[in-house]
Enzyme design. Structure first.
Site, PDB file in Angstrom:
ATOM      1  CG  ASP A 164      55.117  42.780  20.664  1.00  0.00           C
ATOM      2  OD1 ASP A 164      54.280  43.086  21.538  1.00  0.00           O
ATOM      3  OD2 ASP A 164      55.089  43.240  19.518  1.00  0.00           O
ATOM      4  CG  HIS A 165      54.076  44.485  26.613  1.00  0.00           C
ATOM      5  ND1 HIS A 165      54.475  45.524  25.829  1.00  0.00           N
ATOM      6  CD2 HIS A 165      52.879  44.868  27.130  1.00  0.00           C
ATOM      7  CE1 HIS A 165      53.575  46.490  25.878  1.00  0.00           C
ATOM      8  NE2 HIS A 165      52.597  46.119  26.660  1.00  0.00           N
ATOM      9  CG  HIS A 220      52.614  46.522  20.956  1.00  0.00           C
ATOM     10  ND1 HIS A 220      53.644  45.707  21.348  1.00  0.00           N
ATOM     11  CD2 HIS A 220      52.797  47.688  21.629  1.00  0.00           C
ATOM     12  CE1 HIS A 220      54.410  46.352  22.225  1.00  0.00           C
ATOM     13  NE2 HIS A 220      53.925  47.557  22.403  1.00  0.00           N
TER      14      HIS A 220
HETATM   15  C1  BG6 Z   1      54.476  50.230  24.801  1.00  0.00           C
HETATM   16  C2  BG6 Z   1      54.515  51.589  24.172  1.00  0.00           C
HETATM   17  O1  BG6 Z   1      55.181  49.300  24.029  1.00  0.00           O
HETATM   18  O2  BG6 Z   1      53.136  49.806  24.908  1.00  0.00           O
HETATM   19  C3  BG6 Z   1      53.701  52.572  24.977  1.00  0.00           C
HETATM   20  O3  BG6 Z   1      55.851  52.047  24.086  1.00  0.00           O
HETATM   21  C4  BG6 Z   1      52.300  52.057  25.165  1.00  0.00           C
HETATM   22  O4  BG6 Z   1      53.683  53.849  24.364  1.00  0.00           O
HETATM   23  C5  BG6 Z   1      52.331  50.640  25.711  1.00  0.00           C
HETATM   24  O5  BG6 Z   1      51.651  52.923  26.077  1.00  0.00           O
HETATM   25  C6  BG6 Z   1      50.951  50.042  25.743  1.00  0.00           C
HETATM   26  O6  BG6 Z   1      50.996  48.823  26.437  1.00  0.00           O
HETATM   27  P1  BG6 Z   1      49.737  48.307  27.225  1.00  0.00           P
HETATM   28  O7  BG6 Z   1      50.154  46.960  27.715  1.00  0.00           O
HETATM   29  O8  BG6 Z   1      49.455  49.275  28.307  1.00  0.00           O
HETATM   30  O9  BG6 Z   1      48.631  48.257  26.211  1.00  0.00           O
END
Ligand code: BG6
Length: 522
Positions: A207-208, A270
């Site tokens: 989960d980045h 997230h």
């Molecule tokens: C991803 C989603 O996991 O996270 C995207 O699939 C979203 O829809 C993105 O735009 C948001 O990531 P970050 O790091 O740009 O907040």
């Protein structure tokens, strides 16, 4: 020309002492499934290159891309180089360093469910390991479409490419991209499939958001400082707001997003992960299972939204045409690969409760949306008002204290409090005390994928989601999806609409207004 952050690196800064990473992983090979896709080019190879540039990868390290497209090693390297030039944190790409790095980057074509392709992969991997003197440590990265997760893992099992951990043996670890299932049932089924082949400690569900520097800092902020934790409970906290807003629409991912919607795409993973870190009890140690045990308790303590309160606690909406930063943008239903009658939500706002001693009675308000006026991810802890206001009319401008933790952009932490305005009169105004990463440390926070790839190579699962956490969050989220499905079946819908470039539908404001509160303007 040096970039600002490179220049600032040369200046003495006592806050940077200790910023040097001392953990270097053992020599290893990383196999990337889905290597001809976007993630490898935009995130994975740029992260590996930046880690190499910062000397954080072992000197002996190989990358083997695997995908359905037919590519030569050189064509793959060239494509990855272009990705690094465009997306790596450490840019521009250093030609000599790239040449050394790219020598150990390879590509192999194959299908994910073809046993023969996996045998060829095994032979190739062993050849590379032999030539480079690698001990057989392997990380398999599944950056494929989710439908290929189970086939790849089965194929790894058949080819005996990822044996279970055994003392004295090289490691095999598997990183699985999101989404891990689309509801509770599919997440459980996928967990069963992967556990057939792999031990839980080999599985790194990514989960980045957990790799984001400020998300990690939340733990340090809470548990390395003595003054916040005593206030972190229902005696002092009035409510918590978690916002994940984006200015982008669905871009080229209409087909995927139609099936997902904001609740699956942003909240289930997230935002609930961020919530669990913000709300968890202190873990007994800063170790993977100790931290994840506490997060799991939060996810299990989420109160299911009762039928009678559903309409007061859940708002969903879709963006209509509007304008952002002076530019007119189309509505969601006019985006490519989106049905003109789509009922998929691009915004969701939720009010939820955590049934625990610490949080009894404290509402958590979550919202996430695409095509909002600003890209912001933040957690705002709003404290209760002072129990007795001394200042009569002059105190009318006093606002409750808010601690806001800005995950992105402008990463930092701010505390708002009331202050006397200078001068003879007793005038009070809200002011803010701020900490910002950029200015305090003089460095940009590293990319989330850099941290996560490194942690996996080091065998540290703290910032990855455990199987039981995924099931607990799906269990809560799936009830909301079931209720929406029932609405559709009954021929009605609570789907609202908001103009692109706004902070969401009025219903989201009403949800808080009904409690005498309002969304923060981040
Ligand atoms: C991803 C989603 O996991 O996270 C995207 O699939 C979203 O829809 C993105 O735009 C948001 O990531 P970050 O790091 O740009 O907040």
């Amino acid at each position: 020309m040096k970039t600002l952050s490179e220049e600032s690196l040369l200046l003495p800064n006592p806050l940077r002492e200790g910023l040097v990473e001392e953990r270097i992983p053992e020599p290893a090979a990383m196999v990337i499934f889905g290597a001809s896709g976007d993630l490898a080019r935009r995130k994975l190879l740029p992260a590996l290159y930046s880690l190499t540039r910062d000397r954080l990868l072992p000197a002996r390290f190989a990358v083997l891309g695997f995908g359905r497209a037919t590519l030569t090693d050189d064509a793959f390297r060239e494509e990855m180089r272009r990705g690094c030039e465009e997306f790596a944190r450490r840019r521009p790409v250093d030609p000599a360093l790239w040449a050394a790095f790219a020598r150990n980057v390879f590509y192999q074509q194959g299908a994910y469910d073809d046993p023969a392709a996996f045998l060829r992969l095994k032979v190739r991997l062993e050849e590379i390991e032999h030539t480079l003197g690698l001990p057989g440590n392997r990380v398999f990265y599944l950056s494929t479409p989710p439908s290929a997760f189970a086939p790849v893992i089965r194929s790894l099992g058949h080819a005996n490419l990822a044996p279970k951990p055994a003392p004295g043996q090289p490691f095999s670890r598997v990183i699985i991209e999101k989404p891990f299932g689309i509801d509770l049932q599919t997440a459980r089924a996928l967990n069963t499939e992967v556990h057939d082949i792999l031990a839980e400690q080999q599985i790194y569900r990514i989960d980045h958001y957990l790799g984001k520097e400020t998300v990690q800092n939340l733990l340090v902020f809470r548990f390395a400082n003595g003054i916040f934790e005593p206030l972190w409970n229902n005696h002092f906290v009035d409510h918590v707001q978690i916002t994940g807003s984006e200015t982008v629409g669905v871009e080229a991912r209409g087909g995927y997003f139609e099936q997902a919607g904001s609740l699956r795409d942003m909240v289930q993973n997230h935002l609930l992960q961020v919530l669990s870190l913000a709300a968890m009890e202190p873990p007994v140690a800063f170790e993977a299972d100790a931290v994840r045990d506490e997060k799991l308790k939060v996810l299990k303590a989420l109160r299911f939204i009762p039928e009678s309160d559903f309409e007061h606690q859940v708002v969903r909406a879709q963006y209509a045409a509007g304008s952002i930063g002076g530019q007119t943008v189309p509505g969601y239903r006019s985006e490519p690969d989106v049905s003109p009658r789509s009922t998929t939500e691009t915004f969701v706002a939720l009010k939820l409760f955590i049934d625990s001693w610490r949080w009894a009675g404290v509402p958590f308000y979550l919202r996430s949306g695409k095509r909002m006026p600003k890209r912001v991810t933040e957690i705002a802890i709003q404290f209760k008002e002072a129990p007795h206001l001394l200042f009569g009319k002059r105190g009318e401008t006093i606002r409750p204290n808010v601690l806001s933790i800005r995950i992105q952009p402008d990463e930092g932490i701010a505390l708002n409090f009331g202050s006397k305005l200078p001068g003879p009169a007793m005038e009070i105004a809200p002011v803010s005390m701020e900490f910002r990463y950029g200015s305090s440390f003089g460095v940009e926070p590293p990319e989330a994928y850099e941290r996560l790839l490194l942690d996996c190579l080091l065998g540290d699962g703290t910032l990855f989601t455990r199987g039981d956490e995924v099931e607990a969050s799906w269990s809560w989220v799936s009830r909301i999806h079931q209720r929406w499905a029932a609405e559709v079946a009954a021929g009605r819908t609570t789907l609202d609409s908001y103009p692109a470039g706004s902070w969401g539908p009025e219903a989201a404001d009403r949800m808080l207004a009904a409690d005498g509160r309002a969304w923060r303007l981040p």
